[in-house]
Design a protein around this motif. Structure first.
Motif, mmCIF file in Angstrom:
data_model
loop_
_atom_site.group_PDB
_atom_site.id
_atom_site.type_symbol
_atom_site.label_atom_id
_atom_site.label_comp_id
_atom_site.label_asym_id
_atom_site.label_seq_id
_atom_site.Cartn_x
_atom_site.Cartn_y
_atom_site.Cartn_z
ATOM 1 N N LYS A 71 -8.537 -8.740 9.354
ATOM 2 C CA LYS A 71 -8.875 -10.048 8.779
ATOM 3 C C LYS A 71 -7.881 -11.118 9.211
ATOM 4 O O LYS A 71 -8.231 -12.292 9.334
ATOM 5 N N SER B 169 -3.433 7.934 5.079
ATOM 6 C CA SER B 169 -4.806 7.550 4.709
ATOM 7 C C SER B 169 -4.872 6.087 4.292
ATOM 8 O O SER B 169 -5.891 5.410 4.517
ATOM 9 N N ALA B 170 -3.778 5.592 3.688
ATOM 10 C CA ALA B 170 -3.738 4.194 3.242
ATOM 11 C C ALA B 170 -3.666 3.228 4.413
ATOM 12 O O ALA B 170 -3.870 2.021 4.229
ATOM 13 N N ILE C 130 -5.765 2.974 6.671
ATOM 14 C CA ILE C 130 -7.126 2.473 6.936
ATOM 15 C C ILE C 130 -7.336 1.123 6.253
ATOM 16 O O ILE C 130 -7.707 0.142 6.928
ATOM 17 N N PRO C 131 -7.117 1.011 4.909
ATOM 18 C CA PRO C 131 -7.266 -0.319 4.304
ATOM 19 C C PRO C 131 -6.205 -1.310 4.790
ATOM 20 O O PRO C 131 -6.472 -2.516 4.842
ATOM 21 N N VAL C 132 -5.022 -0.813 5.163
ATOM 22 C CA VAL C 132 -4.003 -1.722 5.694
ATOM 23 C C VAL C 132 -4.524 -2.392 6.965
ATOM 24 O O VAL C 132 -4.425 -3.616 7.141
ATOM 25 N N ASN C 133 -5.099 -1.602 7.855
ATOM 26 C CA ASN C 133 -5.580 -2.168 9.123
ATOM 27 C C ASN C 133 -6.838 -3.006 8.939
ATOM 28 O O ASN C 133 -7.129 -3.880 9.768
ATOM 29 N N GLU C 134 -7.572 -2.749 7.882
ATOM 30 C CA GLU C 134 -8.681 -3.658 7.562
ATOM 31 C C GLU C 134 -8.144 -5.036 7.215
ATOM 32 O O GLU C 134 -8.724 -6.062 7.609
ATOM 33 N N GLU C 135 -7.033 -5.056 6.481
ATOM 34 C CA GLU C 135 -6.383 -6.335 6.164
ATOM 35 C C GLU C 135 -5.841 -6.980 7.445
ATOM 36 O O GLU C 135 -5.925 -8.194 7.624
ATOM 37 N N TYR D 114 0.828 -1.209 0.000
ATOM 38 C CA TYR D 114 0.000 0.000 0.000
ATOM 39 C C TYR D 114 0.863 1.260 0.000
ATOM 40 O O TYR D 114 0.575 2.244 -0.685
#
Length: 777
Positions: free
Chosen positions: A564, A553-554, A556-561, A507
């Motif tokens: 999981k 800002s990236a 956010i999707p990193v921590n979503e991963e 990311y």
């Protein structure tokens, strides 16, 4: 052994794939005839370049030139003139006479004399008929006349394209076919040993074959020396003629593809170009100006070289040195055919032979391997002039060896393919080069994952791009690091750590690439990015700040991963500084790194060390460079280690036009704990933990930090390691928790902290505790 085989296959994979593949492609092109014209043209060149052979004086040509036609004043020549010509030739006692002229119609005057001369049956000579002047003389000469052969055109539609034999000649004994097979480009390269004849109603003949004119003359000549054809293999139509073995031409022999092979054809091994046989003009024969013994015991061919008589053909010798076309009279082609058979049967002169198809395939494959090997080995050599010269010489030598070797083989009677192996060799070179180029592209793509396209282009395309050394330049430097990730990684398997880092760095790399940053180095969970090297731009500082905001800002999707994967959220801080450094290639001739050197790099790392989760800190020099409007959420003075004077750093929350990027920051709310949590802590100096353990209590808690009361205060931005003293029966300290002292002031003493890394159990405990106290407010 299996390992060695796999290693061998991988080491030579380019050759093992390219050579067979290109060979198959070349064979397919050859099978549909696309290469035939080129191969035949090269064969013609071999004929031209071949050393000249001696004139064959066993054959004499009586040449009908334009001057002869003008002197006769009438064409076709009258029968009386032809009769006189034949009488003078027979007086020389040749072994055989070939008349390469169509004489199927009467051409008065003198027709009767000519018919009587052609007749070979004594019964026909006894018929009662008026005796014309000169007839008695011709009858007396008949007994001592050698074999005389006229021609008939056989090929074509019997009603339209054929021409009958001269009347009076005994059919088929004294009649030969005048047909010549030509290739698609109109060149005569073969001849008919025998031609199938369609029934001629005018002659009341049955279907049969007819010898070619040159063949008829040669067989007659050889017969008088006791040499006659012998059957070697009737099924394959293989015959022995003296020292020669005759094998019929097949439509796919040599470089031919589906050529017309009706009748019994043989590839003509020409004696040479026009002028390879003794010749005398027709006028000189009519005037009896024949050199003594010129025709005695020889084959005499009568034919026309006069262009107006249209008996000229293209042969392998038609292409002259400077591109002009030289045609050969038909009579001389028949002379070459007769010479071909005489030289093979008597002298053992080799006919033109071919390899069988499997052997030709192997030959083409071998040269494909040569081309692939030369190109494949090239990928590992250097680029010095000497090495390039040696490589080029290798290709020249290989191609020259192929052409030269094939030419030497041709001189010795073998027609070996040249164009297909040349094409296979060149095609393999192209295939390997394309493969190497694709590999280089893949390497460049991989290289670009680390250095960006600008650096790759500078290193690979700039002649001095890989030269060791550097230059002083003002650039903007960005460093990022995950807060407390070292402690987190110690609790996870190495494979899991690598997986987490790959997601995170993926990311980050996308964001950096978008803003044209140069990734100089990945250092575990840290990243060093350059803006202004190797390509400097006016907005380097602005892009660095915009890139930093995009990176945060990236997360956010990193921590979503991470969620999981069941991993605690990652927390990143970023520091940015602008200053003068030395940038360039650093290292040795064997290993080089593109990077930067200078105190400004160290200062950037120091600035980044002051950050907390989601924070971006920039130096005064960066702020002064930026032209765009920034949202500054705070500033502070710090004195990093190694810096003489304190510096001001700024907490960036956003950047305006043209980027319009902003961080979403929420105010931290601290709530008092109903029960204090005892703890002990130690100050961190870089990666070193102080031996002095201090006591304190956690008295307030927020979503990401808390307040600690203690015996003595700690300066803001100090990193600490703390352990909670658990209130259970064991009373043992908890696992390590890492935090940073923040600048929030405490009225009642103590200091505020920001948790940077916690074990999952402690994190869960603190989270539940915060939820319970915050829900009551």
């Amino acid at each position: 052994m299996r390992t060695n085989l796999k290693k061998f296959l991988w080491q030579w994979r380019g050759i093992l794939i390219a050579a067979p593949s290109i060979t198959v492609i070349v064979l397919l092109l050859r099978s549909i005839g696309l290469l035939q014209i080129f191969e035949l043209t090269l064969l013609d060149r071999f004929f031209i370049l071949r050393p000249r052979e001696a004139v064959d004086d066993r054959i004499v040509i009586v040449d009908i030139t334009e001057a002869d036609v003008r002197k006769v004043k009438l064409w076709p020549m009258p029968d009386a003139v032809l009769a006189k010509l034949l009488v003078n030739i027979k007086a020389q006692q040749p072994r055989a006479i070939g008349l390469d002229l169509y004489r199927d119609l009467q051409v008065p005057p003198g027709y009767d004399d000519l018919v009587n001369l052609f007749k070979t049956s004594p019964d026909l000579l006894k018929q009662e008929k008026p005796i014309e002047p000169g007839y008695e003389q011709l009858r007396n000469l008949y007994a001592s006349t050698p074999d005389l052969f006229g021609v008939r055109k056989v090929a074509g539609n019997i009603e339209q394209d054929t021409v009958s034999a001269p009347p009076g000649l005994k059919y088929p004994d004294q009649v030969a076919a005048n047909d010549l097979p030509w290739d698609g480009d109109g060149v005569i390269r073969r001849f008919y040993l025998t031609v199938p004849v369609t029934k001629d109603r005018a002659l009341n003949e049955n279907d049969r074959t007819l010898d070619g004119l040159g063949v008829k003359l040669a067989l007659t000549y050889l017969n008088k020396q006791g040499i006659n054809p012998e059957v070697l293999d009737e099924s394959q139509k293989k015959y022995k003629l003296g020292k020669a073995v005759l094998v019929p031409f097949n439509g796919n022999d040599g470089s031919y593809i589906n050529a017309e092979d009706k009748g019994y054809q043989i590839l003509l091994n020409y004696r040479g170009p026009v002028g390879s046989f003794p010749r005398i003009k027709m006028t000189d024969v009519l005037e009896n100006k024949i050199p003594p013994q010129l025709m005695r015991d020889r084959i005499v061919l009568i034919g026309a070289s006069a262009r107006s008589l249209n008996d000229l053909f293209y042969t392998p010798y038609s292409i002259a040195q400077f591109g002009s076309l030289q045609q050969m009279p038909g009579v001389e082609i028949h002379a070459n055919i007769a010479s071909h058979l005489l030289s093979a049967a008597i002298d053992g002169r080799s006919a033109i032979q071919f390899w069988n198809e499997p052997l030709e395939w192997l030959w083409i494959l071998a040269w494909a391997v040569v081309g692939a090997a030369l190109a494949w080995l090239q990928r590992d050599i250097g680029v010095t002039k000497k090495e390039i010269l040696l490589l080029s010489a290798g290709f020249v030598v290989a191609g020259g060896s192929l052409v030269g070797g094939s030419f030497l083989a041709f001189i010795n009677g073998w027609w070996i393919p040249v164009i297909p192996p040349l094409l296979a060799m060149g095609g393999s070179v192209v295939a390997i080069t394309a493969y190497v180029a694709k590999t280089a592209k893949d390497i460049r793509k991989t290289f670009g994952r680390y250095l960006t396209d600008d650096v790759v282009a500078n290193l690979l395309e700039n002649p001095t791009g890989a030269k060791l050394g550097g230059e002083r330049r003002k650039i903007t430097i960005l460093t990022s690091d995950l807060r407390g990730f070292t402690a987190t990684s110690e609790r996870l398997p190495p494979e899991e750590v690598v997986k987490i880092l790959n997601i995170y760095l993926g990311y980050m790399a996308d964001a950096i690439t978008e803003y044209k940053g140069t990734i100089d180095e990945f250092m575990g969970d840290g990243i060093l990015v350059l803006f202004g090297a190797p390509t400097a731009r006016e907005d380097d500082a602005e892009r660095a700040i915009a890139c930093a905001i995009a990176m945060q800002s990236a997360m956010i999707p990193v921590n979503e991963e991470m969620n999981k994967l069941g991993v605690s959220p990652l927390k990143m801080g970023i520091g940015i500084n602008t200053g003068e450094v030395v940038v360039g290639n650093i290292g040795s001739s064997k290993r080089t790194k593109y990077g930067v050197v200078g105190s400004q790099v160290n200062l950037t790392y120091r600035i980044e060390s002051y950050t907390t989760e989601g924070q971006i800190l920039i130096s005064q020099s960066t702020l002064d460079t930026v032209k765009a409007k920034l949202r500054i959420d705070g500033k502070k003075q710090v004195q990093p280690k190694g810096v003489k004077e304190p510096i001001t750093i700024y907490d960036i929350g956003g950047i305006d036009e043209p980027y319009n990027l902003y961080l979403n920051k929420q105010e931290e709310l601290f709530f008092s704990l109903s029960e204090k949590m005892s703890l002990q802590y130690a100050v961190l100096d870089g990666k070193h933990v102080s031996d002095a353990m201090l006591s304190g209590c956690l008295v307030e808690l927020s979503a990401k930090g808390g307040k600690i009361t203690c015996e003595s205060g700690i300066p803001p931005l100090t990193n600490i390691k703390l352990n909670f003293l658990m209130a259970d029966e064991s009373g043992k300290p908890s696992e390590d928790v890492y935090a940073k002292v923040i600048e929030k002031k405490s009225d009642s003493g103590g200091f505020y902290i920001y948790f940077s890394a916690m074990p999952p159990e402690i994190e869960k405990m603190i989270e539940n505790l915060y939820k319970s106290i915050s829900s009551g407010h």
